[in-house]
Motif scaffolding. Structure first.
Motif, mmCIF file in Angstrom:
data_model
loop_
_atom_site.group_PDB
_atom_site.id
_atom_site.type_symbol
_atom_site.label_atom_id
_atom_site.label_comp_id
_atom_site.label_asym_id
_atom_site.label_seq_id
_atom_site.Cartn_x
_atom_site.Cartn_y
_atom_site.Cartn_z
ATOM 1 N N UNK A 32 0.846 -1.205 0.000
ATOM 2 C CA UNK A 32 0.000 0.000 0.000
ATOM 3 C C UNK A 32 0.878 1.250 0.000
ATOM 4 N N UNK A 33 1.941 1.205 0.783
ATOM 5 C CA UNK A 33 2.839 2.365 0.893
ATOM 6 C C UNK A 33 3.586 2.611 -0.418
ATOM 7 N N UNK A 34 4.194 1.571 -0.985
ATOM 8 C CA UNK A 34 4.974 1.736 -2.221
ATOM 9 C C UNK A 34 4.084 2.189 -3.378
ATOM 10 N N UNK A 130 6.309 10.032 3.949
ATOM 11 C CA UNK A 130 4.895 9.760 4.156
ATOM 12 C C UNK A 130 4.595 9.416 5.606
ATOM 13 N N UNK A 131 3.326 9.196 5.896
ATOM 14 C CA UNK A 131 2.887 9.015 7.278
ATOM 15 C C UNK A 131 1.747 7.992 7.339
ATOM 16 N N UNK A 132 1.836 7.051 8.277
ATOM 17 C CA UNK A 132 0.738 6.110 8.543
ATOM 18 C C UNK A 132 -0.086 6.662 9.695
ATOM 19 N N UNK A 164 -3.215 9.462 -0.959
ATOM 20 C CA UNK A 164 -3.491 8.570 0.165
ATOM 21 C C UNK A 164 -3.989 7.204 -0.282
ATOM 22 N N UNK A 165 -3.872 6.240 0.631
ATOM 23 C CA UNK A 165 -4.553 4.954 0.489
ATOM 24 C C UNK A 165 -5.175 4.628 1.837
#
Length: 274
Positions: A32-34, A130-132, A164-165
């Motif tokens: 999800x991040x990549x 980025x940030x979770x 975003x995801x």
């Protein structure tokens, strides 16, 4: 002797399941991040604002993205205030609804994502990597319990938005291949972010789902609190005894608990004897 060997076998199976689930979850988060970083690079390279200021085109990009990634619940592209003339805020968002997709401009029809209440914007906009977000209920947009990864686009330090995801936390059992009643997931603060009893979700501590008075729970509680992987039995708030295995998802320091009621062990023992 037989009872102990079945219990041992059950614990070994649980250990495999929990470690497999933790790996799958780690992979899901990394993917999800990549994938979101890729979208961010792509939008950052589109210098032509007229293309970007086209809700229809962005809706298509986001819908295709969600369609191709069945594990993603939603995706947004959120711009800094006043990036475009006559739009104070602009954030196209596509998310799943039943078997289809819904489109929303969060800036116009959802909420003011820049007001400081939404980590996916305020904590991500200046974070290169980025940030979770922590788990939250997305009231006004997706309306489910989720976590969001967001990453800025544009040239640092003058980023002009984030992509975003969203991952919907109620889909974890299906994604990990574990029955909901056998799965518990805790975040790095020890909050329940998945439990089959929705009332218990986001409870501040494990005390909401464990029998606090029960001395049998000390070993299990220690496992959870120390961030260790391992096996132990516990008694839940309804008095059911479980055998459980705990594994860690390194990415966000989550804990995955896979469990089975102890009475199932007796049932299989009786089957063996029969």
């Amino acid at each position: 002797e037989n009872y102990l060997s079945i219990e041992k076998r059950l614990y070994e199976n649980l250990a495999q399941e929990s470690s497999h689930s933790a790996s799958r979850l780690q992979f899901l988060l990394e993917h999800a991040q990549a994938n979101t970083q890729g979208l961010s690079d792509f939008i950052g390279l589109l210098a032509d604002k007229d293309d970007i200021n086209n809700p229809e085109k962005l809706k298509t990009v986001l819908t295709n993205r969600i369609q191709r990634n069945p594990d993603f619940f939603g995706s947004a592209i959120a711009f800094k205030p006043n990036t475009f003339p006559n739009k104070k805020l602009f954030s196209p968002y596509v998310y799943r609804s039943g078997s289809g997709f819904n489109y929303l401009d969060i800036g116009a029809d959802g909420y003011d994502y820049t007001d400081g209440n939404w980590d996916w914007w305020s904590k991500a906009i200046n974070q290169v990597g980025g940030y979770w977000s922590k788990a939250y209920f997305d009231e006004g947009a997706g309306n489910v319990l989720m976590i969001t990864y967001a990453v800025p686009f544009g040239v640092q330090p003058d980023y002009f938005g984030v992509t975003t995801v969203d991952l919907a936390l109620d889909r974890l059992p299906e994604q990990l291949g574990i029955a909901p009643s056998r799965l518990v997931v805790l975040d790095d603060q020890g909050r329940l972010i998945f439990h089959s009893d929705k009332e218990k979700v986001l409870a501040a501590s494990s005390s909401g789902w464990l029998d606090k008075q029960n001395i049998k729970n000390i070993a299990f509680a220690t496992l959870l609190n120390d961030g260790q992987a391992g096996q132990a039995s516990f008694v839940d708030d309804k008095g059911t005894v479980y055998l459980a295995s705990v594994a860690e998802v390194a990415k966000l320091k989550w804990r995955v608990v896979v469990m089975v009621p102890k009475h199932e062990l007796f049932a299989s023992l009786l089957d063996d004897i029969a």
